[in-house]
Design an enzyme around this catalytic site. Structure first.
Site, mmCIF file in Angstrom:
data_model
loop_
_atom_site.group_PDB
_atom_site.id
_atom_site.type_symbol
_atom_site.label_atom_id
_atom_site.label_comp_id
_atom_site.label_asym_id
_atom_site.label_seq_id
_atom_site.Cartn_x
_atom_site.Cartn_y
_atom_site.Cartn_z
ATOM 1 N N HIS A 123 0.573 -1.151 -0.233
ATOM 2 C CA HIS A 123 0.054 -0.385 0.208
ATOM 3 C C HIS A 123 1.302 1.246 -0.252
ATOM 4 C CE1 HIS A 123 -3.582 -2.110 0.439
ATOM 5 N NE2 HIS A 123 -3.601 -2.594 2.310
ATOM 6 N N ASP A 160 -2.577 -10.087 -2.233
ATOM 7 C CA ASP A 160 -3.534 -10.464 -1.160
ATOM 8 C C ASP A 160 -5.059 -9.618 -1.766
ATOM 9 O OD1 ASP A 160 -2.632 -9.025 1.632
ATOM 10 O OD2 ASP A 160 -4.452 -7.622 0.606
ATOM 11 N N HIS A 162 -6.354 -6.745 -0.522
ATOM 12 C CA HIS A 162 -6.688 -5.506 -0.838
ATOM 13 C C HIS A 162 -5.638 -5.301 -2.555
ATOM 14 C CE1 HIS A 162 -6.442 -6.721 3.643
ATOM 15 N NE2 HIS A 162 -8.495 -5.148 3.429
ATOM 16 N N ASP A 243 -4.898 -12.498 3.452
ATOM 17 C CA ASP A 243 -6.322 -12.332 3.865
ATOM 18 C C ASP A 243 -7.339 -13.041 3.245
ATOM 19 O OD1 ASP A 243 -5.130 -10.340 2.126
ATOM 20 O OD2 ASP A 243 -4.787 -8.569 3.730
HETATM 21 ZN ZN ZN Z 1 -4.339 -7.213 2.999
#
Ligand code: ZN
Length: 305
Positions: A123, A160, A162, A243
């Site tokens: 991120h 991931d 996200h 995740d």
């Molecule tokens: Zn994540």
């Protein structure tokens, strides 16, 4: 296969109750224990150089992170990204693990490596810490491979749950890097739509809440793996976040450890076809400790096959 980690990565601590806890890395390292994973070549990560960090991050941002670890207590950089006294050292070791692993696989000392590090990275943008991330570890490794090893084509696969907005942001205009991501949408950080294609080098597969093994595998089979294959990367980097597991508290997918093993095997096939088998994978998210440990072990075992 090499396993890169460092004790400082266990000391970075964003505070009580924070999901990105030191216990995560303890769980991963316990799962990669010396009995089951006796064949792993265990290496202490070196620090990333400022030069390596500045290939993807603004120099002022690098200086700020390196000087922002508090003497005690916590310093908040954004809503959910905090630094503790050991955080700058951990961030240097996390990015340094990936650059060292890239050097190792490109100099043929090893064909694959897994970096069991934290804080995670995908991120972090060129100028901003966010989503638990300080330096963008996978991006620092990718830029290092381009600059120091003269690669013409390399790919980053990000599974991931996200979206890896920071990695996408850093490489959106870089045709030597293909970024391929599956992620839950809508979900933090909100980016990763199919229309986000950069210089034709971004492939995003947003998938809804509730996505299970069949839809996840189909997205990779139909949309992401063919693009990776067609790009013929000379090196494959992986942002390995776990995740999307059904037990994870931060997202709503229904994957199991087996699904991570399946995808890893497919990524190994791509690497074998084009990259001499070379893969460097680095840990991103995964917040249920048992699910994270089982998934990371499944991923590492598939990388070793
Ligand atoms: Zn994540």
């Amino acid at each position: 296969m090499r396993l890169y980690t460092h004790a400082a990565c266990l000391q970075h601590d964003p505070g009580p109750g924070h999901p990105e806890s030191p216990a995560r890395l303890h769980a991963v390292l316990a799962a990669l224990d010396r009995d089951r994973f006796a064949a792993l070549d265990r290496i202490e990560a070196s620090r990333a150089s400022v030069k390596a960090l500045e290939r993807v991050h603004d120099p002022a941002y690098v200086a700020r992170i390196l000087s922002s670890a508090p003497a005690d207590g916590l310093r908040r950089l954004d809503e959910d990204t905090l630094m503790s006294p050991a955080s700058a050292e951990a961030a240097l070791r996390a990015a340094g693990a990936v650059t060292a692993a890239v050097d190792a696989v490109l100099s043929s000392n090893a064909s694959r490596a897994f970096c069991a590090v934290r804080p995670p990275g995908h991120h972090a943008t060129g100028t901003r810490a966010m989503g638990f991330c300080l330096f963008n570890n996978v991006a620092v490794g990718a830029a290092h491979a381009l600059a120091e090893h003269g690669l013409e084509r390399m790919a980053i696969a990000d599974f991931d749950v996200h979206h890896g907005n920071g990695t996408q942001d850093i490489f959106a205009g870089e045709p030597r890097v293909l970024f391929a991501s599956s992620h839950q949408s809508p979900l933090y950080p909100g980016s990763g739509g199919v229309e986000e294609t950069g210089a034709g080098n971004l492939v995003n597969a947003p998938l809804p809440s509730g996505t299970g093994p069949a839809a996840f595998r189909q997205a990779w089979e139909d949309r992401l793996l063919p693009r990776l294959d067609a790009f013929r990367p000379q090196l494959l980097l992986v942002s390995a976040g776990f995740d999307g597991h059904r037990a994870d508290p931060l997202a709503q997918w229904r994957l199991d450890a087996d699904d991570y093993a399946w995808l890893t095997t497919r990524l190994v096939e791509v690497a074998r076809a084009h990259a001499g088998g070379r893969i460097v994978s680095t840990l991103e998210g995964g917040y249920d400790l048992q699910a994270l440990a089982a998934s990371a072990a499944a991923h590492a075992a598939a990388l070793m096959d």
